[in-house]
Design an enzyme around this catalytic site. Structure first.
Site, PDB file in Angstrom:
ATOM      1  N   HIS A 160       0.840  -1.203   0.000  1.00  0.00           N
ATOM      2  CA  HIS A 160       0.000   0.000   0.000  1.00  0.00           C
ATOM      3  C   HIS A 160       0.874   1.251   0.000  1.00  0.00           C
ATOM      4  O   HIS A 160       1.784   1.382   0.810  1.00  0.00           O
ATOM      5  CB  HIS A 160      -0.914   0.015   1.228  1.00  0.00           C
ATOM      6  N   TYR A 191      -9.330   5.508   7.385  1.00  0.00           N
ATOM      7  CA  TYR A 191      -9.456   5.876   8.801  1.00  0.00           C
ATOM      8  C   TYR A 191     -10.482   7.006   8.865  1.00  0.00           C
ATOM      9  O   TYR A 191     -10.259   8.064   8.290  1.00  0.00           O
ATOM     10  CB  TYR A 191      -8.123   6.374   9.356  1.00  0.00           C
ATOM     11  N   PRO A 215      -4.340   0.499  18.755  1.00  0.00           N
ATOM     12  CA  PRO A 215      -4.069  -0.017  17.398  1.00  0.00           C
ATOM     13  C   PRO A 215      -4.177   1.014  16.281  1.00  0.00           C
ATOM     14  O   PRO A 215      -3.849   0.709  15.131  1.00  0.00           O
ATOM     15  CB  PRO A 215      -5.119  -1.117  17.213  1.00  0.00           C
ATOM     16  N   LYS A 252       1.000  -0.050  15.113  1.00  0.00           N
ATOM     17  CA  LYS A 252       2.405  -0.137  15.516  1.00  0.00           C
ATOM     18  C   LYS A 252       2.761  -1.343  16.393  1.00  0.00           C
ATOM     19  O   LYS A 252       3.941  -1.651  16.554  1.00  0.00           O
ATOM     20  CB  LYS A 252       2.808   1.141  16.277  1.00  0.00           C
ATOM     21  N   TYR A 285       3.786   6.648  10.052  1.00  0.00           N
ATOM     22  CA  TYR A 285       2.957   5.497   9.672  1.00  0.00           C
ATOM     23  C   TYR A 285       3.782   4.408   8.998  1.00  0.00           C
ATOM     24  O   TYR A 285       3.608   3.219   9.284  1.00  0.00           O
ATOM     25  CB  TYR A 285       1.804   5.957   8.757  1.00  0.00           C
TER      26      TYR A 285
HETATM   27  P1  RFL Z   1       1.364 -11.770  21.811  1.00  0.00           P
HETATM   28  O1  RFL Z   1       0.919 -11.816  20.407  1.00  0.00           O
HETATM   29  O2  RFL Z   1       0.355 -11.403  22.847  1.00  0.00           O
HETATM   30  O3  RFL Z   1       2.007 -13.190  22.169  1.00  0.00           O
HETATM   31  C1  RFL Z   1       2.355 -13.545  23.489  1.00  0.00           C
HETATM   32  C2  RFL Z   1       2.305 -15.065  23.604  1.00  0.00           C
HETATM   33  O4  RFL Z   1       2.704 -15.434  24.929  1.00  0.00           O
HETATM   34  C3  RFL Z   1       1.817 -16.443  25.406  1.00  0.00           C
HETATM   35  N1  RFL Z   1       1.823 -16.426  26.883  1.00  0.00           N
HETATM   36  C4  RFL Z   1       2.456 -17.342  27.629  1.00  0.00           C
HETATM   37  N2  RFL Z   1       3.194 -18.413  27.326  1.00  0.00           N
HETATM   38  C5  RFL Z   1       3.692 -19.148  28.346  1.00  0.00           C
HETATM   39  N3  RFL Z   1       3.477 -18.877  29.660  1.00  0.00           N
HETATM   40  C6  RFL Z   1       2.740 -17.790  30.011  1.00  0.00           C
HETATM   41  N4  RFL Z   1       2.533 -17.506  31.315  1.00  0.00           N
HETATM   42  C7  RFL Z   1       2.198 -16.982  28.984  1.00  0.00           C
HETATM   43  N5  RFL Z   1       1.434 -15.860  28.985  1.00  0.00           N
HETATM   44  C8  RFL Z   1       1.218 -15.548  27.699  1.00  0.00           C
HETATM   45  C9  RFL Z   1       0.468 -16.083  24.796  1.00  0.00           C
HETATM   46  O5  RFL Z   1      -0.402 -17.201  24.747  1.00  0.00           O
HETATM   47  C10 RFL Z   1       0.893 -15.609  23.404  1.00  0.00           C
HETATM   48  O6  RFL Z   1       0.905 -16.669  22.450  1.00  0.00           O
HETATM   49  O7  RFL Z   1       2.589 -10.737  22.012  1.00  0.00           O
HETATM   50  P2  RFL Z   1       3.811 -10.379  21.020  1.00  0.00           P
HETATM   51  O8  RFL Z   1       4.462 -11.597  20.477  1.00  0.00           O
HETATM   52  O9  RFL Z   1       4.607  -9.378  21.761  1.00  0.00           O
HETATM   53  O10 RFL Z   1       3.105  -9.668  19.752  1.00  0.00           O
HETATM   54  C11 RFL Z   1       2.467  -8.428  19.880  1.00  0.00           C
HETATM   55  C12 RFL Z   1       1.342  -8.295  18.863  1.00  0.00           C
HETATM   56  O11 RFL Z   1       0.514  -9.433  18.939  1.00  0.00           O
HETATM   57  C13 RFL Z   1       0.517  -7.019  19.073  1.00  0.00           C
HETATM   58  O12 RFL Z   1       1.342  -5.918  19.387  1.00  0.00           O
HETATM   59  C14 RFL Z   1      -0.309  -6.611  17.822  1.00  0.00           C
HETATM   60  O13 RFL Z   1      -1.285  -7.575  17.546  1.00  0.00           O
HETATM   61  C15 RFL Z   1      -0.978  -5.250  18.028  1.00  0.00           C
HETATM   62  N6  RFL Z   1      -1.866  -4.868  16.902  1.00  0.00           N
HETATM   63  C16 RFL Z   1      -1.350  -4.329  15.728  1.00  0.00           C
HETATM   64  N7  RFL Z   1      -0.013  -4.214  15.558  1.00  0.00           N
HETATM   65  C17 RFL Z   1       0.505  -3.744  14.366  1.00  0.00           C
HETATM   66  O14 RFL Z   1       1.737  -3.633  14.249  1.00  0.00           O
HETATM   67  N8  RFL Z   1      -0.295  -3.410  13.290  1.00  0.00           N
HETATM   68  C18 RFL Z   1      -1.656  -3.506  13.378  1.00  0.00           C
HETATM   69  O15 RFL Z   1      -2.330  -3.252  12.389  1.00  0.00           O
HETATM   70  C19 RFL Z   1      -2.232  -3.952  14.633  1.00  0.00           C
HETATM   71  N9  RFL Z   1      -3.566  -4.076  14.773  1.00  0.00           N
HETATM   72  C20 RFL Z   1      -3.250  -5.001  17.032  1.00  0.00           C
HETATM   73  C21 RFL Z   1      -4.086  -4.594  15.944  1.00  0.00           C
HETATM   74  C22 RFL Z   1      -3.835  -5.538  18.185  1.00  0.00           C
HETATM   75  C23 RFL Z   1      -5.200  -5.653  18.268  1.00  0.00           C
HETATM   76  N10 RFL Z   1      -5.714  -6.233  19.457  1.00  0.00           N
HETATM   77  C24 RFL Z   1      -6.703  -7.225  19.483  1.00  0.00           C
HETATM   78  C25 RFL Z   1      -5.077  -5.965  20.726  1.00  0.00           C
HETATM   79  C26 RFL Z   1      -5.457  -4.683  16.020  1.00  0.00           C
HETATM   80  C27 RFL Z   1      -6.023  -5.189  17.192  1.00  0.00           C
HETATM   81  C28 RFL Z   1      -7.530  -5.225  17.246  1.00  0.00           C
HETATM   82  C1  PHB Z   2      -5.990  -4.328  10.775  1.00  0.00           C
HETATM   83  O1  PHB Z   2      -5.996  -4.600   9.562  1.00  0.00           O
HETATM   84  O2  PHB Z   2      -6.369  -5.138  11.636  1.00  0.00           O
HETATM   85  C2  PHB Z   2      -5.547  -2.980  11.215  1.00  0.00           C
HETATM   86  C3  PHB Z   2      -5.082  -2.089  10.270  1.00  0.00           C
HETATM   87  C4  PHB Z   2      -4.666  -0.822  10.661  1.00  0.00           C
HETATM   88  C5  PHB Z   2      -4.737  -0.460  11.989  1.00  0.00           C
HETATM   89  C6  PHB Z   2      -5.185  -1.366  12.942  1.00  0.00           C
HETATM   90  C7  PHB Z   2      -5.602  -2.641  12.553  1.00  0.00           C
HETATM   91  O3  PHB Z   2      -4.355   0.785  12.358  1.00  0.00           O
END
Ligand code: RFL
Ligand code: PHB
Length: 395
Positions: free
Chosen positions: A75, A204, A296, A300, A388
């Site tokens: 993109h 957005y 989110p 990032k 971004y």
């Molecule tokens: P995770 O993905 O939470 O993984 C942690 C893992 O540790 C396990 N765990 C354990 N294992 C053993 N013993 C324990 N006591 C444990 N406790 C926990 C868990 O089961 C899990 O498997 O953390 P990690 O690896 O640091 O990754 C971080 C990302 O997942 C997170 O920052 C992103 O998903 C955030 N996020 C976004 N990030 C972006 O860069 N671009 C995006 O577009 C974006 N969109 C989002 C998002 C997060 C969202 N939510 C639901 C919070 C959109 C949403 C809606």
């Molecule tokens: C997504 O595709 O889940 C998404 C994209 C952009 C954002 C957050 C989540 O800023």
């Protein structure tokens, strides 16, 4: 109790843990991952969708970029929607050629799980009661129970990649941690659907009814969000209610073009800004959501997890191959410099795009003035674009 020996014990098989494991393996550094859940559960969590170029580069370095290049959507811009019209931010034009790649966290995770399995590396799924010991010295250990038996891993370092609710940060004496936190007074309701995206780029939208985001996973799968009340429950939101609300928050052209369909997944996420400092305690290192959370809006979270892992993998490689402690000693400071900039950007973009009940009519007028300024000023648009697509690494 059985005892295993490795160089780096990694807690958590999310993106941070899996990527670290892969990079270390390619550098000849032995590692074991201990994960509380099973693989299917992790792949069922629908989260991030936007990858910075530096994240894609790191996935290439880890040898897991093939499908990302084949299926990821490049993109070159995003659209800001307000006052009934959309305004394009030319990410590539404003940043001297940079772009982002839309490729779901689920797929990134699947690619890394497959690579780990193919390399025959150990991931202990369903590991319960993980506990961290002795990380204030040079002989740290991790214990956990699995299938009714207690196991121990002896290692040189522990990487706490276990997310916001993990055990790693919780194992650090509270007095050794400084916590910075802001909880936002709303959440995001997200829907995944097999429908064609409403537009080629992400939209957005700032609307008086609240924020909305139109994202995607492919040319046939969409990921849409609407700002919702913190106390809302997913069950209160039928698919029809979601689509109706989303349509109301878009410009007339997008509202008309919106293709709806049954949801495949629907969930509500709270929004939080959070940083725990420092990120290293002796031989324990925190990485990813274990140390910090961003709302989110700026996309990032996953990218920050990858940038921590970039610093951490290089620190361990320097330690084992060059016998240098520099990377280890500077890990926390290097990560935090980048993290705080992403925290600031995510906080600012969240503030600009959401409806804040407490700021009332003047808050909305000020947002509108800032949005007008943003899309009319090359300087302001450039500031948005360069954050971004991801800020450069300073070191
Ligand atoms: P995770 O993905 O939470 O993984 C942690 C893992 O540790 C396990 N765990 C354990 N294992 C053993 N013993 C324990 N006591 C444990 N406790 C926990 C868990 O089961 C899990 O498997 O953390 P990690 O690896 O640091 O990754 C971080 C990302 O997942 C997170 O920052 C992103 O998903 C955030 N996020 C976004 N990030 C972006 O860069 N671009 C995006 O577009 C974006 N969109 C989002 C998002 C997060 C969202 N939510 C639901 C919070 C959109 C949403 C809606
Ligand atoms: C997504 O595709 O889940 C998404 C994209 C952009 C954002 C957050 C989540 O800023």
């Amino acid at each position: 109790m059985t005892t295993q020996r490795t160089q780096v014990a990694i807690i958590g098989a999310g993106p941070a843990g899996l990527l670290l494991g892969q990079l270390l393996h390619r550098a000849g550094i032995a590692n074991i991952i201990v994960e509380r859940q099973d693989g299917a559960y992790i792949l069922g969590r629908i989260r991030a969708g936007v990858l910075e170029q530096t994240t894609c580069d790191l996935l290439d370095e880890a040898g897991v970029g093939a499908r990302l290049h084949a299926d990821g959507l490049v993109h070159h811009g995003i659209e800001l929607c307000f006052g009934g019209a959309r305004h394009r931010i030319d990410l590539t034009g404003l940043t001297g050629g940079k772009h982002v790649t839309v490729y779901g966290q689920t797929e990134v995770t699947r690619d890394m799980m497959d690579a780990r399995a193919a390399a025959g590396l150990t991931t202990v799924y369903h590991a319960k009661d993980a506990a961290l010991h002795g990380f204030d010295g040079d002989t740290p250990r991790v214990t956990y129970s699995h299938a009714g038996a207690v196991h121990e891993i002896r290692c040189d370092f522990i990487a706490g990649c276990d997310g916001y609710h993990g055990v790693s940060r919780a194992s650090v004496p509270p007095a050794a941690l400084s916590i910075f936190e802001k909880v936002y007074p709303f959440g995001w309701l997200g829907v995944l659907a097999d429908t064609p995206p409403v537009a080629h780029e992400l939209i957005y939208s700032n609307h008086e009814r609240g924020f909305a985001l139109c994202s995607m996973r492919s040319t046939t799968r969409t990921r849409y969000y609407v700002q919702c009340a913190l106390h809302d429950k997913v069950e209160q939101w039928s698919d029809t209610a979601f689509w109706d609300e989303l349509r109301l928050r878009l410009d007339p052209q997008a509202a008309q073009a919106l293709v709806t369909g049954p949801s495949i997944e629907k969930s509500i996420a709270p929004l939080r800004s959070f940083v725990a400092e420092p990120m290293r305690f002796g031989t324990l290192f925190l990485a990813g959501d274990a140390a910090h959370i961003v709302p989110p809006t700026g996309a990032k979270g996953l990218n920050l997890a990858a940038s921590d892992v970039r610093f951490l993998s290089r620190a361990f490689i320097e330690h084992y191959t060059e016998r240098s402690r520099a990377g280890i000693d500077h890990y926390s400071e290097r990560c935090l410099r980048r993290i705080w900039k992403a925290e600031r950007f995510s906080w600012w973009f969240t503030g600009l795009m959401h409806r804040f009940p407490e700021t009332g009519a003047i808050g909305q007028k000020l947002q509108r003035a800032e949005l007008d300024y943003l899309v009319g000023s090359t300087a302001a648009s450039t500031a948005l674009a360069e954050n971004y697509v991801g800020l450069p690494f300073e070191v």
